[in-house]
Design a protein around this motif. Structure first.
Motif, mmCIF file in Angstrom:
data_model
loop_
_atom_site.group_PDB
_atom_site.id
_atom_site.type_symbol
_atom_site.label_atom_id
_atom_site.label_comp_id
_atom_site.label_asym_id
_atom_site.label_seq_id
_atom_site.Cartn_x
_atom_site.Cartn_y
_atom_site.Cartn_z
ATOM 1 N N PHE A 1 3.087 10.614 1.607
ATOM 2 C CA PHE A 1 4.065 11.702 2.343
ATOM 3 C C PHE A 1 5.489 11.618 2.047
ATOM 4 O O PHE A 1 5.881 12.763 1.978
ATOM 5 N N GLN A 2 5.958 10.418 2.080
ATOM 6 C CA GLN A 2 7.537 10.479 1.901
ATOM 7 C C GLN A 2 7.678 10.862 0.274
ATOM 8 O O GLN A 2 8.761 11.714 0.063
ATOM 9 N N TYR A 3 6.930 10.673 -0.614
ATOM 10 C CA TYR A 3 7.050 11.363 -1.880
ATOM 11 C C TYR A 3 7.052 12.583 -1.997
ATOM 12 O O TYR A 3 7.709 13.153 -2.876
ATOM 13 N N MET A 4 6.071 13.251 -1.225
ATOM 14 C CA MET A 4 6.100 14.848 -1.278
ATOM 15 C C MET A 4 7.432 15.486 -1.036
ATOM 16 O O MET A 4 7.858 16.351 -1.827
ATOM 17 N N PHE A 5 7.962 14.801 -0.050
ATOM 18 C CA PHE A 5 9.389 15.256 0.155
ATOM 19 C C PHE A 5 10.453 14.965 -0.730
ATOM 20 O O PHE A 5 11.296 15.889 -0.891
ATOM 21 N N HIS A 6 10.256 13.770 -1.176
ATOM 22 C CA HIS A 6 11.237 13.427 -2.459
ATOM 23 C C HIS A 6 11.244 14.585 -3.561
ATOM 24 O O HIS A 6 12.026 15.223 -4.228
ATOM 25 N N PHE B 1 0.787 -1.100 0.119
ATOM 26 C CA PHE B 1 -0.135 0.037 -0.048
ATOM 27 C C PHE B 1 0.790 1.309 -0.080
ATOM 28 O O PHE B 1 0.469 2.291 -0.580
ATOM 29 N N ALA B 2 1.964 1.056 0.809
ATOM 30 C CA ALA B 2 3.013 2.312 0.709
ATOM 31 C C ALA B 2 3.372 2.813 -0.728
ATOM 32 O O ALA B 2 3.727 3.509 -1.194
ATOM 33 N N ALA B 3 3.920 1.711 -1.320
ATOM 34 C CA ALA B 3 4.355 1.621 -2.703
ATOM 35 C C ALA B 3 3.196 2.098 -3.633
ATOM 36 O O ALA B 3 3.391 2.962 -4.507
ATOM 37 N N ASN C 1 -3.035 3.780 6.182
ATOM 38 C CA ASN C 1 -1.856 4.304 6.828
ATOM 39 C C ASN C 1 -0.830 4.048 5.745
ATOM 40 O O ASN C 1 0.204 4.783 5.709
ATOM 41 N N GLY C 2 -0.837 2.962 5.118
ATOM 42 C CA GLY C 2 0.565 2.745 4.066
ATOM 43 C C GLY C 2 0.321 3.858 2.834
ATOM 44 O O GLY C 2 1.401 4.283 2.647
#
Length: 322
Positions: free
Chosen positions: A198-203, A110-112, A191-192
């Motif tokens: 969330f992390q891709y936004m920072f990327h 799901f995170a992917a 959550n995933g």
């Protein structure tokens, strides 16, 4: 002996043993220990002559439950609290280890999906995280402090609020398992995908490392514990959907009890993650990279060892036949 004959010869004994374990119908611990030895002999025989048979899985589970029951009848040198974390939880985790695999595979899948969706749709991050949060984060990035959100509020206020929220999420992940595991899957999905987006936004903003070295100080333990509660929820759902030789009511009660043990075991980790977020993460910008990495890897290693390695050590040491 053919497998069918082996099962037919021992089926009644196994079923009676199974009922006796659940209902605690033993006159004394020695009687249970004797029957346990017979069960282990059957398990060893099945592993030798029917290595691909499903009966091995059944006997493994039955032996694990029997072993837990034997330990409970012994006088413990440690107190009940230590026994719970040192023996009881690891034994339950080992017994249901495949549900942990399901939870981790689903969550990171799901995170992917969240990260890939954010990469191909510019509006996806705002859809998942909300405009207010994204705008605030972008402002923090422009101000040179991507994780400034973790500096808001007091240390103690953040610690208590975050800990209670994480425990609430964990309880929901477990309780929602009553919907055949679908509710638990939904919590992991939410959550995933949020984590991936969330992390891709920072990327995309070129500050991925700055976010990782700050957020994952508490996130390594927090995310891991949430996935563990997801495994507990799947156990509950499986107890309802797949009662096996038990009645559905009995299977549900057993699954609820075992899942609850796993849920309770996550509370200290949620408290530790909340403490780190309230008292340590807010100072991540002032830390050397080496210190941040050390905290992240040590917390991840500790919780990984407890749930992924230690259960095998406890079970195999206690019973080499399992």
């Amino acid at each position: 002996m053919r497998e069918v004959a082996f099962i037919k010869q021992n089926k009644e004994k196994w079923l009676n043993f199974e009922k006796a374990i659940f209902n605690q119908r033993f006159k004394n611990p020695d009687e249970l220990a004797t029957l346990y030895i017979h069960l282990i002999n059957d398990l060893s025989y099945a592993k030798t002559y029917y290595p691909k048979s499903k009966v091995i899985t059944y006997l493994n589970q039955l032996a694990a439950r029997a072993f837990q029951r034997i330990y409970k009848t012994k006088r413990q040198e440690t107190n009940r609290f230590l026994y719970f974390f040192q023996i009881e939880v690891p034994m339950v985790v080992y017994q249901y280890r495949r549900y942990f695999a399901y939870a981790f595979i689903l969550f990171f899948s799901f995170a992917a999906i969240g990260a890939v969706s954010a990469a191909y749709d510019d509006t996806f991050v705002r859809l998942i995280l909300g405009d207010n949060y994204v705008n605030m984060t972008m402002e923090n990035i422009r101000n040179g402090d991507p994780v400034a959100v973790y500096k808001s509020g007091s240390n103690w206020g953040s610690f208590i609020g975050i800990t209670l929220n994480n425990i609430y999420v964990g309880i929901r992940a477990f309780v929602y398992g009553v919907f055949g595991g679908l509710g638990t899957g939904w919590i992991l999905l939410q959550n995933g995908i949020m984590l991936g987006a969330f992390q891709y936004m920072f990327h995309t903003e070129g500050v991925l490392w700055e976010s990782v070295r700050g957020i994952w100080i508490h996130g390594a333990m927090e995310i891991f514990a949430i996935v563990v509660t997801g495994a507990a929820g799947f156990i509950l759902g499986a107890g309802i959907l797949f009662p096996g030789t038990y009645s559905r009511k009995t299977s549900f009660k057993m699954a609820f009890k075992d899942g609850m043990k796993i849920l309770l075991s996550t509370f200290p980790f949620f408290v530790a993650a909340g403490f780190l977020e309230g008292f340590v993460t807010r100072y991540s910008n002032a830390m050397p990279d080496a210190l941040s990495i050390t905290i992240i890897l040590s917390t991840l290693a500790f919780i990984s060892f407890y749930y992924l390695v230690y259960p095998f050590m406890v079970t195999r040491k206690s019973n080499p036949h399992l």
